[in-house]
Design an enzyme around this catalytic site. Structure first.
Site, PDB file in Angstrom:
ATOM      1  N   LYS A   1      51.455  29.059  44.253  1.00  0.00           N
ATOM      2  CA  LYS A   1      51.160  28.368  46.142  1.00  0.00           C
ATOM      3  C   LYS A   1      50.217  26.963  46.086  1.00  0.00           C
ATOM      4  CE  LYS A   1      48.724  30.312  49.405  1.00  0.00           C
ATOM      5  NZ  LYS A   1      47.169  29.994  49.968  1.00  0.00           N
TER       6      LYS A   1
ATOM      7  N   SER B   1      35.163  23.815  44.557  1.00  0.00           N
ATOM      8  CA  SER B   1      35.854  24.275  46.423  1.00  0.00           C
ATOM      9  C   SER B   1      37.232  22.848  45.070  1.00  0.00           C
ATOM     10  CB  SER B   1      35.783  23.173  47.680  1.00  0.00           C
ATOM     11  OG  SER B   1      36.707  23.195  48.209  1.00  0.00           O
TER      12      SER B   1
ATOM     13  N   GLN C   1      40.033  22.352  47.410  1.00  0.00           N
ATOM     14  CA  GLN C   1      40.353  22.052  47.777  1.00  0.00           C
ATOM     15  C   GLN C   1      39.601  20.137  48.375  1.00  0.00           C
ATOM     16  OE1 GLN C   1      40.756  23.818  51.351  1.00  0.00           O
ATOM     17  NE2 GLN C   1      42.427  25.716  50.298  1.00  0.00           N
TER      18      GLN C   1
ATOM     19  N   ASP D   1      39.808  34.071  45.640  1.00  0.00           N
ATOM     20  CA  ASP D   1      40.835  34.612  45.902  1.00  0.00           C
ATOM     21  C   ASP D   1      41.449  35.625  46.506  1.00  0.00           C
ATOM     22  OD1 ASP D   1      41.361  32.374  47.337  1.00  0.00           O
ATOM     23  OD2 ASP D   1      43.257  31.998  46.172  1.00  0.00           O
TER      24      ASP D   1
ATOM     25  N   LYS E   1      37.230  31.584  54.599  1.00  0.00           N
ATOM     26  CA  LYS E   1      38.340  32.348  53.236  1.00  0.00           C
ATOM     27  C   LYS E   1      39.581  32.361  55.458  1.00  0.00           C
ATOM     28  CE  LYS E   1      38.090  31.195  49.754  1.00  0.00           C
ATOM     29  NZ  LYS E   1      38.382  29.836  49.009  1.00  0.00           N
TER      30      LYS E   1
HETATM   31  C1  S3P Z   1      43.223  26.142  46.746  1.00  0.00           C
HETATM   32  C2  S3P Z   1      41.377  26.429  46.731  1.00  0.00           C
HETATM   33  C3  S3P Z   1      40.469  27.305  46.936  1.00  0.00           C
HETATM   34  C4  S3P Z   1      41.396  28.537  47.147  1.00  0.00           C
HETATM   35  C5  S3P Z   1      42.687  28.192  48.361  1.00  0.00           C
HETATM   36  C6  S3P Z   1      43.734  27.458  46.975  1.00  0.00           C
HETATM   37  C7  S3P Z   1      43.571  24.576  46.074  1.00  0.00           C
HETATM   38  O1  S3P Z   1      40.283  27.159  47.776  1.00  0.00           O
HETATM   39  O2  S3P Z   1      40.634  29.498  48.270  1.00  0.00           O
HETATM   40  O3  S3P Z   1      43.218  29.295  48.155  1.00  0.00           O
HETATM   41  O4  S3P Z   1      44.559  24.944  46.215  1.00  0.00           O
HETATM   42  O5  S3P Z   1      42.999  24.314  46.052  1.00  0.00           O
HETATM   43  P1  S3P Z   1      38.425  26.428  47.989  1.00  0.00           P
HETATM   44  O6  S3P Z   1      38.739  24.977  47.442  1.00  0.00           O
HETATM   45  O7  S3P Z   1      38.256  26.050  49.323  1.00  0.00           O
HETATM   46  O8  S3P Z   1      37.381  27.334  47.109  1.00  0.00           O
END
Ligand code: S3P
Length: 443
Positions: free
Chosen positions: A21, A167, A169, A321, A348
């Site tokens: 993903k 994080s 993200q 996750d 989450k």
């Molecule tokens: C992700 C980062 C994670 C993860 C999410 C996907 C990504 O989140 O939980 O399912 O693709 O960068 P966080 O960065 O908020 O931990």
């Protein structure tokens, strides 16, 4: 869409796990701002990723899927995105929202983001704060939740930003806005988080520097206004999705399954390390590098001897996750499993600590929940099951409890299987083909 999961036969087969993903989101975003064509093989066609594709199209990228299931992006170039006419609907997807906010932040245009009942509760201040430092204007509710409207800056400022939370993200959001800035944007992280943005930017021809600082942190830098060049991406299978059949095979004795081409990035494989420490029989074959990422084929055998362990808090980001499905493995293990450092699980797709605690308790598991921790006392025997569990629009809670039901004395029912489509659209068919018995529950 209530679904029940009944005791499974030993799982056998070679399931094909859908694409990763995180990598799928990034391939569409980078393809959408690159010069030339990007060809994507193995894209995850889950609802979350489709929200990213739709948003990139709404901002002018040409993105199509051919009849072989191969995706083609013709990008608009750095700074070339157009203002979307309509609200960008992000559904359940936090990754789409936070990364796309980074892209919008680097363009002088206005966009409104909204989402479903889960996403509109999730904190966005973590990305709003650095984006404002870079010159974006954001109008949101006081708590920084969706819906929100933001206007990106014409002259995005390069910043150096130390992540207040681990994080990927937030790191990626700042780096994506930094692609438009005049100069070098840096993110400093204390704990390493998934590095797909860094790896993929390099694959699109943009250098990313990584520097180890004296205090043990890492500084990741990107220089803005450099063109991304379209490329071919082979998306490996998602280790977070593979974790569900993996745990299912481990808790149903006599199982043996083989999953090929699973992403084994060191910052994503914490669940596999943990399961092996618990005594799991997992064999890694054909370890190799594909499209800049480590992948392997996995053989998982259910030998029925998992034991409880303490999971080091330092490992949390590499399996962020996977705690819901780890909790299921722990419930079937012999002995106590302690999991700490789990504050992020509360924000989450649902409050995953609470949802796992409530659901496992209802299924007869002996466990305790702290503010940031979960302690599960397994007896080595199957828990009773027999409950209907609330899933709160969270795909991973839904899949975890369906896996639990494969091994409990009584079936486990979940109140809503629909969110599974966000990340693993064929999960139920795939599990049933292996030997599971998951079916729609009437009434
Ligand atoms: C992700 C980062 C994670 C993860 C999410 C996907 C990504 O989140 O939980 O399912 O693709 O960068 P966080 O960065 O908020 O931990």
């Amino acid at each position: 869409m209530k679904f029940s999961s009944y005791k499974a036969k030993p799982l056998k087969g070679t399931p094909v796990i859908p694409g990763d993903k995180s990598i799928s989101h990034r391939a569409l975003m980078f393809g959408g701002i690159a010069i030339g064509e990007t060809v994507i093989h193995g894209l995850l066609e889950g609802e979350d990723v489709i929200h990213t594709a739709d948003a990139m199209r709404a901002m002018g990228a040409d993105i199509t899927c051919d009849d072989q299931g191969v995706w083609h992006c013709h990008g608009v170039g750095i700074g070339g995105l157009q203002e979307p006419e309509n609200i960008l609907e992000m559904g359940n997807s936090g990754t789409s929202t936070r990364l796309l906010m980074g892209l919008v932040g680097g363009h002088s245009m206005t966009a409104t983001f909204s989402g479903d009942a889960s996403l509109t509760k999730r904190p966005m201040n973590r990305v709003i704060t650095p984006l404002k430092m870079m010159g974006a204007k954001v109008m949101s509710h006081e708590g920084g939740t969706l819906p929100l409207t933001m206007t990106g800056s014409e002259d995005t400022l390069p910043i150096e930003y130390k992540l207040p939370i681990a994080s990927a993200q937030v790191k990626s959001c700042v780096m994506l806005a930094g692609l438009s800035a005049m100069g070098k944007t840096s993110v400093i992280e204390e704990t390493p988080t998934r590095d797909h943005t860094e790896n993929m930017l390099r694959a699109f021809g943009v250098p990313v520097e990584v520097e180890d600082l004296k205090d043990g942190t890492q500084k990741i830098s990107v220089t803005g206004q450099k063109d991304l060049k379209g490329t071919t991406v082979h998306v490996p299978s998602d280790p977070s999705s593979a974790a569900f059949p993996t745990v299912a095979a481990l808790i149903v004795e006599g199982s043996e399954i083989e999953m090929k081409n699973i992403l084994m990035n060191d910052r994503r494989n914490g669940i596999y390390m943990t399961l092996i420490e618990m005594g799991a029989n997992i064999e890694f074959k054909n370890e190799r590098i594909e499209s800049g990422e480590k992948v392997a084929d996995l053989i998982v055998r259910g030998t029925g001897n998992l034991k409880g362990i303490g999971v080091p808090a330092s490992r949390v980001p590499s399996m962020i996750d996977e705690f819901p499905i780890l909790a299921v493995a722990a419930a079937l293990a012999n002995g106590t499993t302690t999991m700490t450092g789990l504050a992020e699980l509360r924000v989450k797709e649902s409050d995953r600590l609470l949802m796992m605690y409530k659901g496992l308790k209802a299924c007869g598991v002996n466990l305790e929940m702290g503010e940031e921790s979960l302690t599960i006392h397994g007896t080595g025997d199957a828990p009773n099951g027999g409950a209907t569990v609330e899933t709160a629009l969270d795909h991973r809670i839904a899949m975890s409890f369906l896996v639990l039901g494969m091994a409990t004395k009584e079936p486990v029912t979940i109140d809503d299987a629909a969110p599974i489509k966000t990340s693993f659209p064929n999960f139920i068919d795939l599990m049933n083909d292996l030997g599971g018995s998951m079916m729609l529950k009437n009434g």
